[in-house]
Scaffold this active site. Sequence first.
Site, PDB file in Angstrom:
ATOM      1  N   GLY A  40      28.207 -34.952   1.658  1.00 19.88           N
ATOM      2  CA  GLY A  40      28.411 -33.696   2.008  1.00 19.88           C
ATOM      3  C   GLY A  40      28.210 -32.716   0.866  1.00 19.88           C
ATOM      4  O   GLY A  40      29.037 -31.841   0.792  1.00 19.88           O
ATOM      5  N   GLY A  96      30.367 -25.977   0.168  1.00 17.58           N
ATOM      6  CA  GLY A  96      31.786 -26.397   0.458  1.00 17.58           C
ATOM      7  C   GLY A  96      32.439 -27.044  -0.250  1.00 17.58           C
ATOM      8  O   GLY A  96      32.093 -27.238  -1.662  1.00 17.58           O
ATOM      9  N   GLY A 120      32.330 -30.276  -1.048  1.00 14.88           N
ATOM     10  CA  GLY A 120      31.370 -31.362  -1.825  1.00 14.88           C
ATOM     11  C   GLY A 120      30.701 -30.940  -3.097  1.00 14.88           C
ATOM     12  O   GLY A 120      30.902 -31.472  -4.195  1.00 14.88           O
ATOM     13  N   ASP A 131      21.039 -38.860   7.082  1.00 15.74           N
ATOM     14  CA  ASP A 131      21.807 -38.506   7.925  1.00 15.74           C
ATOM     15  C   ASP A 131      22.860 -39.431   8.091  1.00 15.74           C
ATOM     16  O   ASP A 131      22.745 -40.580   8.575  1.00 15.74           O
ATOM     17  CB  ASP A 131      21.065 -38.481   9.511  1.00 15.74           C
ATOM     18  CG  ASP A 131      21.627 -37.915  10.533  1.00 15.74           C
ATOM     19  OD1 ASP A 131      23.049 -37.755  10.556  1.00 15.74           O
ATOM     20  OD2 ASP A 131      21.201 -37.986  11.670  1.00 15.74           O
ATOM     21  N   SER A 179      42.215 -34.090   6.333  1.00 16.14           N
ATOM     22  CA  SER A 179      42.539 -32.843   6.946  1.00 16.14           C
ATOM     23  C   SER A 179      43.762 -32.596   7.114  1.00 16.14           C
ATOM     24  O   SER A 179      44.796 -33.738   7.401  1.00 16.14           O
ATOM     25  CB  SER A 179      41.742 -32.174   8.210  1.00 16.14           C
ATOM     26  OG  SER A 179      42.116 -31.072   8.723  1.00 16.14           O
ATOM     27  N   TYR A 206      37.888 -34.829  16.730  1.00 11.94           N
ATOM     28  CA  TYR A 206      38.056 -34.595  15.151  1.00 11.94           C
ATOM     29  C   TYR A 206      39.421 -34.798  14.557  1.00 11.94           C
ATOM     30  O   TYR A 206      39.512 -35.490  13.534  1.00 11.94           O
ATOM     31  CB  TYR A 206      37.682 -33.093  14.974  1.00 11.94           C
ATOM     32  CG  TYR A 206      37.883 -32.563  13.659  1.00 11.94           C
ATOM     33  CD1 TYR A 206      36.749 -32.755  12.856  1.00 11.94           C
ATOM     34  CD2 TYR A 206      39.261 -32.037  13.361  1.00 11.94           C
ATOM     35  CE1 TYR A 206      37.048 -32.242  11.319  1.00 11.94           C
ATOM     36  CE2 TYR A 206      39.028 -31.429  11.906  1.00 11.94           C
ATOM     37  CZ  TYR A 206      38.080 -31.624  11.045  1.00 11.94           C
ATOM     38  OH  TYR A 206      38.192 -31.240   9.826  1.00 11.94           O
ATOM     39  N   LYS A 257      40.344 -38.014  11.627  1.00  8.35           N
ATOM     40  CA  LYS A 257      40.902 -37.522  10.396  1.00  8.35           C
ATOM     41  C   LYS A 257      42.181 -38.238  10.042  1.00  8.35           C
ATOM     42  O   LYS A 257      42.609 -38.452   9.278  1.00  8.35           O
ATOM     43  CB  LYS A 257      41.025 -36.003  10.340  1.00  8.35           C
ATOM     44  CG  LYS A 257      39.893 -35.140  10.279  1.00  8.35           C
ATOM     45  CD  LYS A 257      39.227 -35.471   9.018  1.00  8.35           C
ATOM     46  CE  LYS A 257      38.040 -34.632   8.971  1.00  8.35           C
ATOM     47  NZ  LYS A 257      37.056 -34.864   7.554  1.00  8.35           N
TER      48      LYS A 257
END
Length: 264
Positions: free
Chosen positions: A13, A17, A19, A64, A141, A154, A158
Site C-alpha cells: 500500500g 497515504g 504507506g 492485487d 486501526s 472492516y 483490524k
Amino acid sequence: MEMNSPKTALVTGAASGLGFELALLLAKDGYQLILIDIDSEKLEHSKHTILQTSETKITLMVKDLSLLNIAEDIYKNIDGIAIDVIINNAGFGLFGTFYDTDWERGSKMLHLHILTTTHLIKLILPDMVKRGAGKILNVSSLAAFQPGPLMALYYASKAYLLSFSQAISNELKGTGVTVTVLCPGPTKTSFQGVVSEGCNDNKIGFNMACPKAVASYGYKAMHNGRVVAIPGLFNKFLSILPRMLTRNRTTKIVRKIQDKNRDS
C-alpha cells in the site's frame, strides 16, 4: 549479507497515504525499498517523489493484494533478497450492513487484511529469525478495539491484525525480531478520499490526524520495539473505552455515529 550492505524494507500500500509516508522515512534512513500497490501510476509517482530526496534503490511491484496466494507470488519475486523490515499497510474499507454489502468486495478485503498479511509474514519471518534481526509493522486501526456496526468486516479484520500482532510479538521475544501494530484513528489518507499531499499541517489532531505525523509515530514505535502503538491521547482513551463502558454499550455508540455518517 555483509554488515555494511544496505538494509531492505518491503512496504504494501505504498502508493499513497501512510504507506508512502513510511516509505519516505525508510528511504531517508538508507533502506532499499520494495514498494507494492495495485495502482501502478501512483506507485511510479511515489518512486519519483522519494528519489527526489534519496538515492536509494527502489523496486516496484504492481500487485492485487486481495488475490488468494498473492503473498507467495510476491515472495518468489523477491528472489532471495533478505527483508529487514516488513510494513503491511495496504487496506480498504467497506460501509453498510453486512447482509446488504457486496460479498465479492468483502471477501477481497478479508483476503487483503488477513490472509495476505499473515501469509507474507509467514514466508519472510523464518529468515528474520535465522538472522536474529527484523522488524514488522502491521497497520491496524483504532477500530480494532471494538465491534463496528455498518463496517462489521472492516472492524473485525483490524481486530485480527491487533490480536495476531500481539501474539506473535510475544512468541518472538529473544529472537531479535520485533512486531509492532499501529492503530491510528481517523487519518487524512486516500481511505477518506483525501490524498496525503492535501494535509496542510503535521500533527495528530482531535478528529483527524496528518499521515506524516501518524507515520512518524508508527515508525519510531517500530524501531523502539513497541508492540501496540496508538497515536494521539484521545485515541488512547478511546481504545480503553470498551473496557470502561462495556463492548455492548460502545457498539451502540459506534452504530449511532455510523448512522449519522450514512445520513450525512
